[in-house]
Scaffold this motif. Structure first.
Motif, mmCIF file in Angstrom:
data_model
loop_
_atom_site.group_PDB
_atom_site.id
_atom_site.type_symbol
_atom_site.label_atom_id
_atom_site.label_comp_id
_atom_site.label_asym_id
_atom_site.label_seq_id
_atom_site.Cartn_x
_atom_site.Cartn_y
_atom_site.Cartn_z
ATOM 1 N N VAL A 49 0.835 -1.205 0.000
ATOM 2 C CA VAL A 49 0.000 0.000 0.000
ATOM 3 C C VAL A 49 0.866 1.250 0.000
ATOM 4 O O VAL A 49 0.465 2.296 -0.512
ATOM 5 C CB VAL A 49 -0.935 -0.017 1.229
ATOM 6 C CG1 VAL A 49 -1.875 1.174 1.211
ATOM 7 C CG2 VAL A 49 -1.742 -1.293 1.255
ATOM 8 N N ASP A 50 2.048 1.123 0.573
ATOM 9 C CA ASP A 50 2.959 2.271 0.631
ATOM 10 C C ASP A 50 3.238 2.852 -0.752
ATOM 11 O O ASP A 50 3.509 4.038 -0.896
ATOM 12 C CB ASP A 50 4.296 1.836 1.268
ATOM 13 C CG ASP A 50 4.504 2.515 2.604
ATOM 14 O OD1 ASP A 50 3.647 3.340 2.986
ATOM 15 O OD2 ASP A 50 5.518 2.218 3.258
ATOM 16 N N GLY A 51 3.155 2.001 -1.774
ATOM 17 C CA GLY A 51 3.448 2.446 -3.130
ATOM 18 C C GLY A 51 2.271 3.113 -3.830
ATOM 19 O O GLY A 51 2.404 3.560 -4.961
ATOM 20 N N HIS A 52 1.104 3.166 -3.153
ATOM 21 C CA HIS A 52 -0.066 3.796 -3.784
ATOM 22 C C HIS A 52 0.202 5.275 -4.030
ATOM 23 O O HIS A 52 0.926 5.919 -3.283
ATOM 24 C CB HIS A 52 -1.294 3.642 -2.873
ATOM 25 C CG HIS A 52 -1.883 2.264 -2.888
ATOM 26 N ND1 HIS A 52 -3.109 1.974 -2.335
ATOM 27 C CD2 HIS A 52 -1.430 1.087 -3.379
ATOM 28 C CE1 HIS A 52 -3.374 0.691 -2.499
ATOM 29 N NE2 HIS A 52 -2.371 0.135 -3.114
ATOM 30 N N PRO A 53 -0.414 5.830 -5.092
ATOM 31 C CA PRO A 53 -0.192 7.264 -5.365
ATOM 32 C C PRO A 53 -0.722 8.140 -4.236
ATOM 33 O O PRO A 53 -1.669 7.776 -3.541
ATOM 34 C CB PRO A 53 -0.993 7.497 -6.651
ATOM 35 C CG PRO A 53 -1.937 6.356 -6.769
ATOM 36 C CD PRO A 53 -1.317 5.206 -6.050
ATOM 37 N N ARG A 54 -0.081 9.309 -4.039
ATOM 38 C CA ARG A 54 -0.505 10.249 -3.009
ATOM 39 C C ARG A 54 -0.824 11.593 -3.659
ATOM 40 O O ARG A 54 -0.297 11.926 -4.720
ATOM 41 C CB ARG A 54 0.594 10.411 -1.951
ATOM 42 C CG ARG A 54 0.871 9.124 -1.203
ATOM 43 C CD ARG A 54 1.990 9.267 -0.206
ATOM 44 N NE ARG A 54 1.673 10.221 0.840
ATOM 45 C CZ ARG A 54 2.379 10.360 1.954
ATOM 46 N NH1 ARG A 54 3.430 9.576 2.167
ATOM 47 N NH2 ARG A 54 2.046 11.252 2.859
ATOM 48 N N ALA A 55 -1.670 12.355 -2.959
ATOM 49 C CA ALA A 55 -2.100 13.647 -3.494
ATOM 50 C C ALA A 55 -0.911 14.574 -3.743
ATOM 51 O O ALA A 55 -0.929 15.388 -4.665
ATOM 52 C CB ALA A 55 -3.089 14.305 -2.536
ATOM 53 N N SER A 56 0.142 14.429 -2.919
ATOM 54 C CA SER A 56 1.292 15.320 -3.052
ATOM 55 C C SER A 56 2.062 15.078 -4.343
ATOM 56 O O SER A 56 2.825 15.941 -4.793
ATOM 57 C CB SER A 56 2.227 15.150 -1.850
ATOM 58 O OG SER A 56 2.627 13.805 -1.729
ATOM 59 N N THR A 57 1.873 13.906 -4.971
ATOM 60 C CA THR A 57 2.596 13.631 -6.210
ATOM 61 C C THR A 57 1.685 13.572 -7.440
ATOM 62 O O THR A 57 2.094 13.958 -8.528
ATOM 63 C CB THR A 57 3.376 12.297 -6.110
ATOM 64 O OG1 THR A 57 2.481 11.280 -5.660
ATOM 65 C CG2 THR A 57 4.528 12.417 -5.139
ATOM 66 N N VAL A 58 0.441 13.106 -7.266
ATOM 67 C CA VAL A 58 -0.434 12.966 -8.438
ATOM 68 C C VAL A 58 -1.638 13.901 -8.383
ATOM 69 O O VAL A 58 -2.442 13.938 -9.314
ATOM 70 C CB VAL A 58 -0.926 11.503 -8.609
ATOM 71 C CG1 VAL A 58 0.248 10.578 -8.877
ATOM 72 C CG2 VAL A 58 -1.726 11.046 -7.406
ATOM 73 N N GLY A 59 -1.799 14.637 -7.288
ATOM 74 C CA GLY A 59 -2.892 15.592 -7.167
ATOM 75 C C GLY A 59 -4.174 14.972 -6.647
ATOM 76 O O GLY A 59 -4.281 13.745 -6.476
ATOM 77 N N VAL A 60 -5.141 15.830 -6.367
ATOM 78 C CA VAL A 60 -6.448 15.356 -5.913
ATOM 79 C C VAL A 60 -7.506 16.377 -6.316
ATOM 80 O O VAL A 60 -7.299 17.586 -6.187
ATOM 81 C CB VAL A 60 -6.464 15.093 -4.388
ATOM 82 C CG1 VAL A 60 -6.131 16.353 -3.585
ATOM 83 C CG2 VAL A 60 -7.811 14.547 -3.938
ATOM 84 N N LEU A 61 -8.605 15.869 -6.811
ATOM 85 C CA LEU A 61 -9.748 16.723 -7.168
ATOM 86 C C LEU A 61 -10.408 17.202 -5.875
ATOM 87 O O LEU A 61 -10.803 16.377 -5.039
ATOM 88 C CB LEU A 61 -10.728 15.897 -8.003
ATOM 89 C CG LEU A 61 -11.967 16.625 -8.536
ATOM 90 C CD1 LEU A 61 -11.576 17.618 -9.633
ATOM 91 C CD2 LEU A 61 -12.979 15.604 -9.075
ATOM 92 N N SER A 62 -10.522 18.527 -5.714
ATOM 93 C CA SER A 62 -11.045 19.048 -4.445
ATOM 94 C C SER A 62 -12.429 18.486 -4.144
ATOM 95 O O SER A 62 -12.734 18.134 -2.986
ATOM 96 C CB SER A 62 -11.094 20.579 -4.487
ATOM 97 O OG SER A 62 -11.926 21.024 -5.544
ATOM 98 N N ALA A 63 -13.260 18.374 -5.157
ATOM 99 C CA ALA A 63 -14.624 17.879 -4.933
ATOM 100 C C ALA A 63 -14.638 16.409 -4.529
ATOM 101 O O ALA A 63 -15.538 15.973 -3.803
ATOM 102 C CB ALA A 63 -15.468 18.090 -6.187
ATOM 103 N N ALA A 64 -13.646 15.636 -4.984
ATOM 104 C CA ALA A 64 -13.563 14.235 -4.562
ATOM 105 C C ALA A 64 -13.265 14.170 -3.068
ATOM 106 O O ALA A 64 -13.849 13.372 -2.330
ATOM 107 C CB ALA A 64 -12.488 13.504 -5.359
ATOM 108 N N ALA A 65 -12.351 15.029 -2.617
ATOM 109 C CA ALA A 65 -11.976 15.031 -1.194
ATOM 110 C C ALA A 65 -13.158 15.444 -0.309
ATOM 111 O O ALA A 65 -13.434 14.807 0.708
ATOM 112 C CB ALA A 65 -10.796 15.972 -0.979
ATOM 113 N N THR A 66 -13.863 16.496 -0.694
ATOM 114 C CA THR A 66 -14.966 16.948 0.156
ATOM 115 C C THR A 66 -16.137 15.974 0.098
ATOM 116 O O THR A 66 -16.861 15.821 1.085
ATOM 117 C CB THR A 66 -15.422 18.371 -0.228
ATOM 118 O OG1 THR A 66 -15.638 18.439 -1.631
ATOM 119 C CG2 THR A 66 -14.400 19.412 0.187
#
Ligand SMILES: [Zn+2]
Length: 255
Positions: free
Chosen positions: A180-197
């Motif tokens: 799981v440690d290798g899963h992508p993170r928001a700090s490297t691949v980004g995150v859609l703000s609406a997905a997070a909220t």
């Protein structure tokens, strides 16, 4: 100001909450683990819902790149550089002065996880890394505290509610932390703000179900939401018989 009874009327009118449910919410103690994108909205909604005691925990300060999704903070908070927990408490108290909020400007680590989960009825996950999630998962199971897991990265969000001794846990879902440690993170691949909220909103819904005592209504598995491709599904899981969430319960029953 209107009486506190009216304050929550749009929740008490709901058949699934009612006055009894609201009373339970007001006498609940909840740990919000992390105050980033998920934690911002979770804290706002749980504070406004009248949760009697919130322990909000984050060791970071707000940065400019947080503002697109971390809706508890403003540009002035970035300039001041104060801890998120302290800033969040001030904003939250302004929205509801009738609850108690303990701000803890620390990262959750093995040395403080017992103290931070102590006395809590529920842990809501707003973390950004899997190692701390496993720490929370294992501690919650050992202490018998329900735990709402949530995460968002790229355009995908996940939510799963864990009731110790009843549901599968994070280790049933991902037995190998190294993988799981290798899963992508928001700090490297980004995150859609609406997905997070959206994830945070589902987590709050799950939290309120638990706080009002309607555990039978929780998500029946892992909710996977892909917001750009419009795919929403619940993946049903069976508890892994060898997992700590089974063995811990078996051990507790033997005592
Ligand atoms: Zn498990």
């Amino acid at each position: 100001m209107e009486s506190p009874i009216n304050r929550y009327s749009r929740h008490t009118l709901l058949k699934v909450i009612g006055k009894e449910g609201q009373h339970r919410i007001e006498h609940s103690r909840v740990l919000i683990a992390g105050l980033g994108a998920l934690g911002s909205l979770i804290a706002i909604l749980l504070a406004r819902a009248g949760v009697g005691f919130l322990r909000i925990v984050d060791g970071d300060a707000a940065e400019l790149h947080n503002l697109h999704r971390q809706i508890l903070y403003d540009e002035s908070d970035v300039i001041l550089g104060l801890p998120k927990a302290q800033v969040a408490r001030e904003h939250l108290m302004a929205s509801n002065s009738q609850i108690e909020i303990e701000a803890v400007a620390e990262f959750i680590e093995p040395h403080n996880v017992e103290r931070l989960t102590s006395g809590m009825d529920l842990v809501v996950d707003a973390l950004d890394n899997i190692r701390t999630r496993y720490l929370i998962n294992d501690t919650a199971i050992r202490r018998g505290i329900p735990y709402v897991f949530g995460g968002a990265v790229e355009t995908v969000g996940n939510v799963m509610t864990i009731i110790p001794g009843v549901t599968p846990c994070l280790r049933c879902l991902w037995p190998d932390p190294q993988a799981v440690d290798g899963h992508p993170r928001a700090s490297t691949v980004g995150v859609l703000s609406a997905a997070a909220t959206a994830v945070a909103s589902v987590e709050v819904s799950e939290a309120l179900k638990i706080l009002v005592g309607r555990k039978d209504d929780i998500l029946p598995g892992l909710l996977v939401m892909e917001f750009w491709g419009n795919q929403f599904q619940i993946v049903r899981l069976e508890p892994d018989p060898g997992c700590i969430c089974r063995t811990a319960v078996a051990t507790a029953h033997r005592k």
